[in-house]
Design a protein around this motif. Structure first.
Motif, PDB file in Angstrom:
ATOM      1  N   TYR A 163      21.924  36.727  30.082  1.00 17.28           N
ATOM      2  CA  TYR A 163      22.721  37.660  29.659  1.00 17.28           C
ATOM      3  C   TYR A 163      22.718  39.029  30.889  1.00 17.28           C
ATOM      4  CZ  TYR A 163      22.810  33.914  26.242  1.00 17.28           C
ATOM      5  OH  TYR A 163      22.406  33.303  25.360  1.00 17.28           O
ATOM      6  N   LEU A 164      23.175  39.942  30.234  1.00 18.65           N
ATOM      7  CA  LEU A 164      22.574  41.450  30.779  1.00 18.65           C
ATOM      8  C   LEU A 164      23.030  42.224  29.760  1.00 18.65           C
ATOM      9  CD1 LEU A 164      23.520  43.612  32.904  1.00 18.65           C
ATOM     10  CD2 LEU A 164      25.844  43.248  32.677  1.00 18.65           C
ATOM     11  N   VAL A 165      22.291  42.787  29.552  1.00 19.95           N
ATOM     12  CA  VAL A 165      22.051  44.068  28.743  1.00 19.95           C
ATOM     13  C   VAL A 165      21.896  45.282  28.772  1.00 19.95           C
ATOM     14  CG1 VAL A 165      20.107  44.460  26.192  1.00 19.95           C
ATOM     15  CG2 VAL A 165      21.060  42.342  27.306  1.00 19.95           C
TER      16      VAL A 165
ATOM     17  N   TRP B 299      22.644  48.561  21.710  1.00 18.62           N
ATOM     18  CA  TRP B 299      22.744  46.981  22.706  1.00 18.62           C
ATOM     19  C   TRP B 299      23.788  47.115  23.081  1.00 18.62           C
ATOM     20  CZ3 TRP B 299      19.151  47.869  26.570  1.00 18.62           C
ATOM     21  CH2 TRP B 299      17.863  48.547  26.952  1.00 18.62           C
ATOM     22  N   GLU B 300      24.506  46.215  24.180  1.00 21.61           N
ATOM     23  CA  GLU B 300      25.453  45.517  24.295  1.00 21.61           C
ATOM     24  C   GLU B 300      25.402  44.446  25.381  1.00 21.61           C
ATOM     25  OE1 GLU B 300      28.630  47.348  26.258  1.00 21.61           O
ATOM     26  OE2 GLU B 300      29.484  49.129  25.070  1.00 21.61           O
ATOM     27  N   VAL B 301      25.307  43.358  24.783  1.00 20.65           N
ATOM     28  CA  VAL B 301      25.037  42.619  24.944  1.00 20.65           C
ATOM     29  C   VAL B 301      26.115  41.096  25.795  1.00 20.65           C
ATOM     30  CG1 VAL B 301      23.734  39.652  24.869  1.00 20.65           C
ATOM     31  CG2 VAL B 301      22.544  41.913  23.260  1.00 20.65           C
ATOM     32  N   TYR B 302      25.943  41.142  27.150  1.00 18.03           N
ATOM     33  CA  TYR B 302      27.451  39.965  27.452  1.00 18.03           C
ATOM     34  C   TYR B 302      26.596  38.803  28.413  1.00 18.03           C
ATOM     35  CZ  TYR B 302      28.902  45.039  28.052  1.00 18.03           C
ATOM     36  OH  TYR B 302      30.580  45.658  27.637  1.00 18.03           O
ATOM     37  N   SER B 303      26.901  37.478  27.686  1.00 23.43           N
ATOM     38  CA  SER B 303      27.299  36.374  28.526  1.00 23.43           C
ATOM     39  C   SER B 303      27.437  36.457  30.161  1.00 23.43           C
ATOM     40  CB  SER B 303      27.554  35.784  27.772  1.00 23.43           C
ATOM     41  OG  SER B 303      27.237  34.073  28.144  1.00 23.43           O
ATOM     42  N   LEU B 304      26.635  35.517  30.637  1.00 24.14           N
ATOM     43  CA  LEU B 304      26.783  35.408  32.696  1.00 24.14           C
ATOM     44  C   LEU B 304      26.550  34.718  32.668  1.00 24.14           C
ATOM     45  CD1 LEU B 304      23.680  38.249  33.371  1.00 24.14           C
ATOM     46  CD2 LEU B 304      26.781  38.625  32.979  1.00 24.14           C
ATOM     47  N   ILE B 305      27.453  34.446  33.639  1.00 25.81           N
ATOM     48  CA  ILE B 305      28.064  32.581  34.499  1.00 25.81           C
ATOM     49  C   ILE B 305      26.909  32.877  35.908  1.00 25.81           C
ATOM     50  CG2 ILE B 305      28.959  31.536  36.122  1.00 25.81           C
ATOM     51  CD1 ILE B 305      31.599  32.061  33.836  1.00 25.81           C
ATOM     52  N   ARG B 306      25.998  32.145  36.341  1.00 25.37           N
ATOM     53  CA  ARG B 306      24.978  32.359  37.467  1.00 25.37           C
ATOM     54  C   ARG B 306      25.246  30.879  38.529  1.00 25.37           C
ATOM     55  NH1 ARG B 306      21.071  29.974  39.946  1.00 25.37           N
ATOM     56  NH2 ARG B 306      21.500  28.417  38.634  1.00 25.37           N
TER      57      ARG B 306
ATOM     58  N   ASN C 283      20.925  34.840  43.138  1.00 23.87           N
ATOM     59  CA  ASN C 283      22.272  34.719  41.968  1.00 23.87           C
ATOM     60  C   ASN C 283      23.148  35.961  42.143  1.00 23.87           C
ATOM     61  OD1 ASN C 283      20.371  32.259  41.254  1.00 23.87           O
ATOM     62  ND2 ASN C 283      18.698  33.733  41.197  1.00 23.87           N
ATOM     63  N   ARG C 284      23.936  34.939  42.275  1.00 21.76           N
ATOM     64  CA  ARG C 284      25.431  36.284  41.830  1.00 21.76           C
ATOM     65  C   ARG C 284      24.988  36.057  40.305  1.00 21.76           C
ATOM     66  NH1 ARG C 284      29.744  34.239  46.147  1.00 21.76           N
ATOM     67  NH2 ARG C 284      29.133  31.943  44.656  1.00 21.76           N
ATOM     68  N   PHE C 285      25.878  37.104  39.955  1.00 21.58           N
ATOM     69  CA  PHE C 285      25.844  36.739  38.730  1.00 21.58           C
ATOM     70  C   PHE C 285      27.266  37.820  38.036  1.00 21.58           C
ATOM     71  CE2 PHE C 285      21.553  37.589  38.755  1.00 21.58           C
ATOM     72  CZ  PHE C 285      21.092  36.204  37.713  1.00 21.58           C
ATOM     73  N   MET C 286      28.282  36.911  37.127  1.00 26.82           N
ATOM     74  CA  MET C 286      29.738  37.691  37.201  1.00 26.82           C
ATOM     75  C   MET C 286      29.278  37.732  34.560  1.00 26.82           C
ATOM     76  SD  MET C 286      33.680  36.442  37.544  1.00 26.82           S
ATOM     77  CE  MET C 286      33.172  34.668  37.098  1.00 26.82           C
ATOM     78  N   VAL C 287      29.746  38.305  34.771  1.00 28.72           N
ATOM     79  CA  VAL C 287      30.146  38.600  32.961  1.00 28.72           C
ATOM     80  C   VAL C 287      31.502  37.952  33.165  1.00 28.72           C
ATOM     81  CG1 VAL C 287      30.779  40.394  31.263  1.00 28.72           C
ATOM     82  CG2 VAL C 287      29.334  41.041  33.115  1.00 28.72           C
ATOM     83  N   CYS C 288      30.995  36.423  31.436  1.00 32.08           N
ATOM     84  CA  CYS C 288      31.859  36.117  31.302  1.00 32.08           C
ATOM     85  C   CYS C 288      32.263  36.075  29.821  1.00 32.08           C
ATOM     86  CB  CYS C 288      31.804  35.019  31.508  1.00 32.08           C
ATOM     87  SG  CYS C 288      30.386  34.318  29.952  1.00 32.08           S
ATOM     88  N   GLY C 289      31.397  37.811  29.233  1.00 36.93           N
ATOM     89  CA  GLY C 289      32.152  37.903  27.646  1.00 36.93           C
ATOM     90  C   GLY C 289      30.725  38.627  27.061  1.00 36.93           C
ATOM     91  N   LYS C 290      31.775  39.447  26.005  1.00 36.58           N
ATOM     92  CA  LYS C 290      30.698  39.705  25.663  1.00 36.58           C
ATOM     93  C   LYS C 290      30.032  39.463  24.548  1.00 36.58           C
ATOM     94  CE  LYS C 290      30.449  44.667  23.016  1.00 36.58           C
ATOM     95  NZ  LYS C 290      30.279  46.278  22.747  1.00 36.58           N
ATOM     96  N   VAL C 291      28.817  39.359  23.482  1.00 35.83           N
ATOM     97  CA  VAL C 291      27.696  38.797  22.789  1.00 35.83           C
ATOM     98  C   VAL C 291      28.124  38.929  21.779  1.00 35.83           C
ATOM     99  CG1 VAL C 291      26.042  37.705  21.673  1.00 35.83           C
ATOM    100  CG2 VAL C 291      27.088  37.571  24.498  1.00 35.83           C
ATOM    101  N   ASN C 292      28.377  39.185  20.579  1.00 42.11           N
ATOM    102  CA  ASN C 292      29.041  39.464  19.090  1.00 42.11           C
ATOM    103  C   ASN C 292      27.555  38.679  18.291  1.00 42.11           C
ATOM    104  OD1 ASN C 292      31.284  41.114  19.863  1.00 42.11           O
ATOM    105  ND2 ASN C 292      32.393  39.802  19.440  1.00 42.11           N
ATOM    106  N   LEU C 293      27.200  39.944  18.239  1.00 47.42           N
ATOM    107  CA  LEU C 293      25.688  39.533  16.946  1.00 47.42           C
ATOM    108  C   LEU C 293      25.339  39.717  16.060  1.00 47.42           C
ATOM    109  CD1 LEU C 293      23.081  40.528  20.026  1.00 47.42           C
ATOM    110  CD2 LEU C 293      23.475  38.637  19.839  1.00 47.42           C
TER     111      LEU C 293
END
Length: 188
Positions: free
Chosen positions: A141-143, A101-108, A178-188
């Motif tokens: 998050y966007l997964v 899975w790729e996980v991205y942090s979002l701004i709402r 809501n509007r969402f925009m990716v602000c970066g990939k989360v490294n787990l």
């Protein structure tokens, strides 16, 4: 589509193992295996819990409909498991969405109507959206894995997951109000 086929499809759409679904449902993995293989059906209380967790109706689970609707999932966390520290979001994400899975942090921010946008411009650009964002500071998050895209929110000791259409733009998208925009990939 049988009940077992639906349960298996729903579980896979959320990227859950049988063990993870069993944990959510407070049953054994063998019970989930039995349900998915149509070797038995969940009792009424488990059917109600499945419907509640995945945002569907018991009727839908029991009917022979072939199409699965867009799904959502809600799971309350055990506070003791995370030592009462909800800021350990990465631990939660790692547990539910391990590689690949790729996980991205979002701004709402709030998706505004034309009237709200006009009013926002008059009183000061960004004021309404900023005020709405301050109202809910919980992380989103966007997964993503293959063609599956999930919007994930962690708030008040609860994990909320919403299935997104497969054609959702992963850089910027709208869901609900809501509007969402990716602000970066989360490294787990």
């Amino acid at each position: 589509m049988t009940l077992g086929e639906k349960l298996k499809s729903i579980r896979k759409r959320f990227g859950l193992s049988q063990e993870q679904l069993a944990e959510i449902m407070n049953v054994s993995r063998q019970a989930v295996t039995k349900w998915e293989s149509d070797g038995g059906i969940p009792d009424v209380s488990n059917l109600q819990e499945l419907a509640k967790v995945f945002g569907i109706t018991v009727d839908y689970l029991l009917n022979d409909d072939n199409e699965l609707p867009a799904l959502s999932m809600t799971k309350e966390f055990d506070k003791d498991k995370y030592n009462g520290k909800l800021f350990s979001y990465s631990e939660i994400l790692k547990e539910y969405y391990p590689e690949p899975w790729e996980v991205y942090s979002l701004i709402r921010d709030k998706k505004m109507s034309k009237l709200e946008t006009t009013f926002d411009l008059i009183i000061g650009a960004g004021t309404l959206g900023f005020a709405d964002a301050l109202n809910d500071l919980s992380p989103f998050y966007l997964v993503v894995k293959d063609n599956l895209k999930m919007l994930v929110n962690i708030k008040d000791w609860t994990l909320r997951v919403y299935e997104l259409p497969s054609d959702t733009n992963i850089k910027k998208f709208v869901y609900g109000k809501n509007r969402f925009m990716v602000c970066g990939k989360v490294n787990l």
